[in-house]
Structures are given as structure tokens and as C-alpha cells.
Design a protein around this motif. Sequence first.
Motif, mmCIF file in Angstrom:
data_model
loop_
_atom_site.group_PDB
_atom_site.id
_atom_site.type_symbol
_atom_site.label_atom_id
_atom_site.label_comp_id
_atom_site.label_asym_id
_atom_site.label_seq_id
_atom_site.Cartn_x
_atom_site.Cartn_y
_atom_site.Cartn_z
ATOM 1 N N SER A 10 -10.571 -20.197 13.022
ATOM 2 C CA SER A 10 -11.062 -18.993 12.213
ATOM 3 C C SER A 10 -10.061 -18.757 10.865
ATOM 4 N N ALA A 11 -10.458 -17.939 10.083
ATOM 5 C CA ALA A 11 -9.382 -17.513 9.085
ATOM 6 C C ALA A 11 -8.479 -16.627 9.814
ATOM 7 N N GLY A 12 -7.130 -16.608 9.372
ATOM 8 C CA GLY A 12 -6.066 -15.599 9.897
ATOM 9 C C GLY A 12 -5.549 -14.735 8.853
ATOM 10 N N LEU A 13 -4.565 -14.248 9.404
ATOM 11 C CA LEU A 13 -3.785 -13.009 8.516
ATOM 12 C C LEU A 13 -2.292 -13.320 8.644
ATOM 13 N N GLY A 14 -1.789 -13.427 7.563
ATOM 14 C CA GLY A 14 -0.317 -13.893 7.812
ATOM 15 C C GLY A 14 0.705 -12.723 7.322
ATOM 16 N N PHE A 15 1.688 -12.638 7.844
ATOM 17 C CA PHE A 15 3.051 -11.515 7.237
ATOM 18 C C PHE A 15 4.230 -12.276 7.131
ATOM 19 N N ASN A 16 4.684 -12.290 5.791
ATOM 20 C CA ASN A 16 5.740 -13.113 5.394
ATOM 21 C C ASN A 16 6.903 -12.059 5.029
ATOM 22 N N ARG A 17 8.143 -12.221 5.768
ATOM 23 C CA ARG A 17 9.291 -11.425 5.289
ATOM 24 C C ARG A 17 9.872 -11.780 3.861
ATOM 25 N N LEU A 18 10.021 -10.538 3.065
ATOM 26 C CA LEU A 18 10.550 -10.606 1.873
ATOM 27 C C LEU A 18 11.766 -9.735 1.633
ATOM 28 N N ALA A 19 12.789 -10.113 1.380
ATOM 29 C CA ALA A 19 14.253 -9.373 1.606
ATOM 30 C C ALA A 19 14.222 -8.256 0.684
ATOM 31 N N ASP A 20 13.609 -8.284 -0.586
ATOM 32 C CA ASP A 20 13.617 -7.216 -1.438
ATOM 33 C C ASP A 20 12.219 -6.693 -1.594
ATOM 34 N N TYR A 21 11.475 -6.701 -0.478
ATOM 35 C CA TYR A 21 9.935 -5.939 -0.447
ATOM 36 C C TYR A 21 10.207 -4.729 -0.709
ATOM 37 N N ARG A 22 9.317 -4.127 -1.747
ATOM 38 C CA ARG A 22 9.201 -2.675 -1.988
ATOM 39 C C ARG A 22 7.814 -2.508 -1.538
ATOM 40 N N ARG A 23 7.779 -0.979 -0.851
ATOM 41 C CA ARG A 23 6.487 -0.737 -0.286
ATOM 42 C C ARG A 23 5.631 -0.193 -1.596
ATOM 43 N N PRO A 24 4.503 -0.221 -1.733
ATOM 44 C CA PRO A 24 3.364 0.229 -2.464
ATOM 45 C C PRO A 24 3.575 1.842 -2.452
ATOM 46 N N THR A 25 3.309 2.450 -3.604
ATOM 47 C CA THR A 25 3.584 3.786 -3.418
ATOM 48 C C THR A 25 2.111 4.455 -4.009
ATOM 49 N N TRP A 26 0.899 3.782 -3.645
ATOM 50 C CA TRP A 26 -0.304 4.385 -3.993
ATOM 51 C C TRP A 26 -0.451 5.690 -3.290
ATOM 52 N N PRO A 27 -1.093 6.569 -4.213
ATOM 53 C CA PRO A 27 -1.522 6.600 -5.521
ATOM 54 C C PRO A 27 -0.860 6.476 -6.503
ATOM 55 N N ASP A 28 0.457 6.953 -6.611
ATOM 56 C CA ASP A 28 1.365 6.659 -7.421
ATOM 57 C C ASP A 28 1.673 5.282 -8.029
ATOM 58 N N PRO A 29 1.405 5.140 -9.298
ATOM 59 C CA PRO A 29 1.471 3.729 -9.844
ATOM 60 C C PRO A 29 2.905 2.899 -10.135
ATOM 61 N N SER A 30 3.760 3.795 -9.742
ATOM 62 C CA SER A 30 5.222 3.264 -9.765
ATOM 63 C C SER A 30 5.265 2.068 -9.154
ATOM 64 N N GLN A 31 4.787 1.658 -8.068
ATOM 65 C CA GLN A 31 4.964 0.439 -7.386
ATOM 66 C C GLN A 31 3.148 0.096 -7.050
ATOM 67 N N GLU A 32 2.699 -0.564 -7.715
ATOM 68 C CA GLU A 32 1.112 -0.579 -7.431
ATOM 69 C C GLU A 32 1.110 -1.714 -6.097
ATOM 70 N N LYS A 33 -0.035 -1.377 -5.366
ATOM 71 C CA LYS A 33 -0.581 -2.337 -4.276
ATOM 72 C C LYS A 33 -0.840 -3.613 -5.045
ATOM 73 N N GLN A 34 -0.578 -4.477 -4.130
ATOM 74 C CA GLN A 34 -0.789 -6.087 -4.871
ATOM 75 C C GLN A 34 -2.366 -6.277 -4.226
ATOM 76 N N ALA A 35 -2.656 -5.824 -3.102
ATOM 77 C CA ALA A 35 -4.157 -6.156 -2.312
ATOM 78 C C ALA A 35 -4.432 -5.175 -1.579
ATOM 79 N N HIS A 36 -5.452 -4.903 -1.020
ATOM 80 C CA HIS A 36 -5.697 -4.122 0.348
ATOM 81 C C HIS A 36 -6.928 -4.683 0.813
ATOM 82 N N MET A 37 -7.024 -4.489 2.117
ATOM 83 C CA MET A 37 -8.240 -4.658 2.909
ATOM 84 C C MET A 37 -9.389 -3.634 3.091
#
Length: 128
Positions: free
Chosen positions: A53-80
Motif C-alpha cells: 500500500s501507499a505510505g506516508l513519509g516524514f523527512n528531517r530538514l534541519a532548516d525546516y520552517r513551519r507553514p504560516t497558513w493562512p499568512d502567506p509569509s511561509q506558504e504551505k507546500q501541500a496538504h492532505m
Amino acid sequence: MSTANTSAPVFRYAAITFDCLDPAELARFYGEVLGLPIAYASDDFILLGREGSAGLGFNRLADYRRPTWPDPSQEKQAHMELGVDDLESAQAHLLTLGAALPTVQPQPDRWRVLLDPAGHPFCITTLV
């Protein structure tokens, strides 16, 4: 162009991977939400899913920045989008697992927007 017994390669949907600071935290959250076991784990990557079956992965990104939705300053990249039977009970359960409820709710009678522990927006809806 040759028509000799050539065919296009076959592709299968395998997984979607989300960047985050803490793969274990996000895997715990979605594992509980979707009832998925850990299929693979390392310090920097966790894959949830079942054999075949298809899966869901989570990758550590050292400089990850949280999305600020609905504020567009740090856009979401995708959502489920997750289908549920009852918006109120599903929302309450997700909040106990660590989701957050943003104040902006575009159509709360049709779907609810929540934020996972890494800040990714996701929706619950009774429409699917």
C-alpha cells in the motif's frame, strides 16, 4: 517513431513525504490518526504504511520552517484531505492527538482546517 513492442513504464503511487524538524513526532501523529504502522525508520526519515500500500513519509530538514497558513509569509507546500463521518468528533480527537485549530476556517460546515504538529495544514471533510 517506432511502434515495435514498446510500452510505457508502469508507475505506482508509493508515498508522499513531508519535511519537518522531528520525523518521530509527525509519524506518531499521523500513525495514530490513520492507523498506520512504521514500515521503515532511521534518525532522519520515517515511513508509515503497510506492505503493498501507499505510505506516508516524514523527512528531517534541519532548516525546516513551519507553514504560516493562512499568512502567506511561509506558504504551505501541500496538504492532505481526510474523510471523516463527523466533523465535530473527528476534530476533537485530532486536537487530543496534537493537532491545532487555526482561527481561519473558510467553510467550517463543509470541512475543517487543522495544523499537524509540524504546522502543515490538513483538512477533514464529510464530503468524501
